[in-house]
Design a protein around this motif. Structure first.
Motif, PDB file in Angstrom:
ATOM      1  N   GLY A 223      58.961  41.988  54.540  1.00 33.57           N
ATOM      2  CA  GLY A 223      59.381  40.640  54.903  1.00 33.57           C
ATOM      3  C   GLY A 223      58.505  39.507  54.431  1.00 33.57           C
ATOM      4  N   ALA A 224      57.682  39.723  53.421  1.00 39.82           N
ATOM      5  CA  ALA A 224      56.833  38.648  52.907  1.00 39.82           C
ATOM      6  C   ALA A 224      57.152  38.388  51.438  1.00 39.82           C
ATOM      7  N   LYS A 225      56.734  37.227  50.944  1.00 39.58           N
ATOM      8  CA  LYS A 225      56.909  36.879  49.541  1.00 39.58           C
ATOM      9  C   LYS A 225      55.613  37.149  48.790  1.00 39.58           C
ATOM     10  N   CYS A 226      55.752  37.464  47.498  1.00 34.18           N
ATOM     11  CA  CYS A 226      54.573  37.773  46.693  1.00 34.18           C
ATOM     12  C   CYS A 226      54.550  36.872  45.458  1.00 34.18           C
ATOM     13  N   MET A 227      53.373  36.313  45.165  1.00 34.14           N
ATOM     14  CA  MET A 227      53.211  35.447  44.005  1.00 34.14           C
ATOM     15  C   MET A 227      52.055  35.978  43.148  1.00 34.14           C
ATOM     16  N   LEU A 228      52.227  35.938  41.849  1.00 39.77           N
ATOM     17  CA  LEU A 228      51.206  36.392  40.920  1.00 39.77           C
ATOM     18  C   LEU A 228      50.476  35.178  40.349  1.00 39.77           C
ATOM     19  N   VAL A 229      49.162  35.104  40.581  1.00 42.23           N
ATOM     20  CA  VAL A 229      48.408  33.934  40.121  1.00 42.23           C
ATOM     21  C   VAL A 229      47.257  34.385  39.228  1.00 42.23           C
ATOM     22  N   GLY A 230      46.710  33.422  38.480  1.00 48.52           N
ATOM     23  CA  GLY A 230      45.585  33.734  37.601  1.00 48.52           C
ATOM     24  C   GLY A 230      45.998  34.309  36.271  1.00 48.52           C
ATOM     25  N   ILE A 231      47.192  33.944  35.798  1.00 48.80           N
ATOM     26  CA  ILE A 231      47.664  34.451  34.506  1.00 48.80           C
ATOM     27  C   ILE A 231      47.071  33.599  33.382  1.00 48.80           C
ATOM     28  N   ARG A 232      46.097  34.182  32.690  1.00 54.62           N
ATOM     29  CA  ARG A 232      45.457  33.484  31.580  1.00 54.62           C
ATOM     30  C   ARG A 232      46.367  33.511  30.358  1.00 54.62           C
ATOM     31  N   PRO A 233      46.162  32.616  29.399  1.00 59.49           N
ATOM     32  CA  PRO A 233      47.033  32.568  28.209  1.00 59.49           C
ATOM     33  C   PRO A 233      47.139  33.902  27.476  1.00 59.49           C
ATOM     34  N   GLU A 234      46.000  34.605  27.313  1.00 61.32           N
ATOM     35  CA  GLU A 234      46.044  35.880  26.593  1.00 61.32           C
ATOM     36  C   GLU A 234      46.806  36.947  27.358  1.00 61.32           C
ATOM     37  N   ILE A 235      46.737  36.873  28.721  1.00 66.16           N
ATOM     38  CA  ILE A 235      47.505  37.810  29.541  1.00 66.16           C
ATOM     39  C   ILE A 235      48.997  37.505  29.428  1.00 66.16           C
TER      40      ILE A 235
END
Length: 276
Positions: A223-235
């Motif tokens: 029941g929670a939402k997930c966010m992906l952060v810290g995506i560098r340009p090379e990634i």
């Protein structure tokens, strides 16, 4: 013969160490000596020479204590087990050649000295490799535990908003730990939004992405939402090149932007307060 060998090493220690250092520096496949400061290299070389001599003179208990101390140091210095083996062989070779040059080893006693050298070098090589391996395994195990403790914790930053910073390579074992801590943390902190911060993940390949997607799916199931952060340009470039599908994710380049989005999802925002 043992006393003769030990006496020769002690009387010619400076020359032996100098020749040994040159031989070790010429090991092209190893850079252990190249990156060591000269003073540290000299100190370590003398400790190694004393270790080799202690096998001839000291009690087994004293030798084992010296061996354990030295093994911990060379593991910390980054010596490979191949480098350690070559170090022992080269040291024995230099001593043998020196004793032969100085007439201590002759045709008449060659067989006896050869047997004594084998009895000296073989046990010290076997015991050093065994101690080195145990020290290395213990060091790696402690580092792995420390890395897991540091990089798999869910941290509440605001009410209903938590962050999990991921650091280092994510393999199957770490992915399992991340999943467990993530789900336990969501329930414990009653989080509604989870930010997975991959700033400290050096490489995101198909396997890493698969583990991250699995973690996000598990979060949604509770029941929670997930966010992906810290995506560098090379990634980001790697993800596109590999064709990894992250369409079901909300992604941001920085943790700050992720926090702002998470607050918006929970009907809050950051405002600046004017100073009066």
């Amino acid at each position: 013969m043992n006393k003769q060998m030990a006496r020769y090493i002690q009387e010619n220690m400076t020359e032996i160490i100098s020749n040994w250092q040159e031989m070790m520096k010429n090991e092209k496949s190893e850079r252990s000596f190249e990156v060591m400061p000269a003073e540290l290299m000299d100190q370590t070389s003398r400790e190694f020479a004393e270790l080799m001599t202690s096998n001839l003179l000291e009690s087994h208990q004293a030798y084992e204590s010296r061996l354990n101390d030295f093994a911990e140091k060379v593991v910390r210095y980054g010596w490979s087990i191949t480098f350690v083996t070559k170090a022992i062989n080269h040291f024995g070779e230099i001593v043998f050649n020196g004793m032969e040059r100085d007439g201590i080893i002759t045709n008449e006693n060659l067989r006896g000295f050869t047997e004594e050298f084998n009895k000296w070098i073989t046990p010290i090589r076997d015991s050093t490799i065994d101690t080195y391996s145990k020290t290395w395994e213990r060091t790696v195990s402690l580092q792995k535990i420390a890395l897991q403790e540091l990089s798999a914790s869910l941290i509440p930053v605001f009410d209903k908003v938590s962050v999990m910073p991921l650091v280092g390579t994510i393999d199957t074992e770490r992915a399992r730990l991340i999943m467990e801590n993530l789900l336990e943390g969501v329930v414990k902190h009653r989080a509604e939004v989870i930010l997975l911060d991959i700033t400290g993940v050096p490489v995101v390949d198909t396997m890493v992405a698969h583990h991250i997607i699995q973690a996000a799916d598990a979060v949604r199931l509770v029941g929670a939402k997930c966010m992906l952060v810290g995506i560098r340009p090379e990634i980001a470039q790697t993800i596109v090149t590999l064709g990894i599908n992250l369409n079901e994710f909300t992604t941001t380049s920085t943790l700050q932007r992720g926090v702002e989005q998470a607050l918006a999802w929970t009907n809050r925002k950051i405002v600046e307060v004017d100073e009066e």
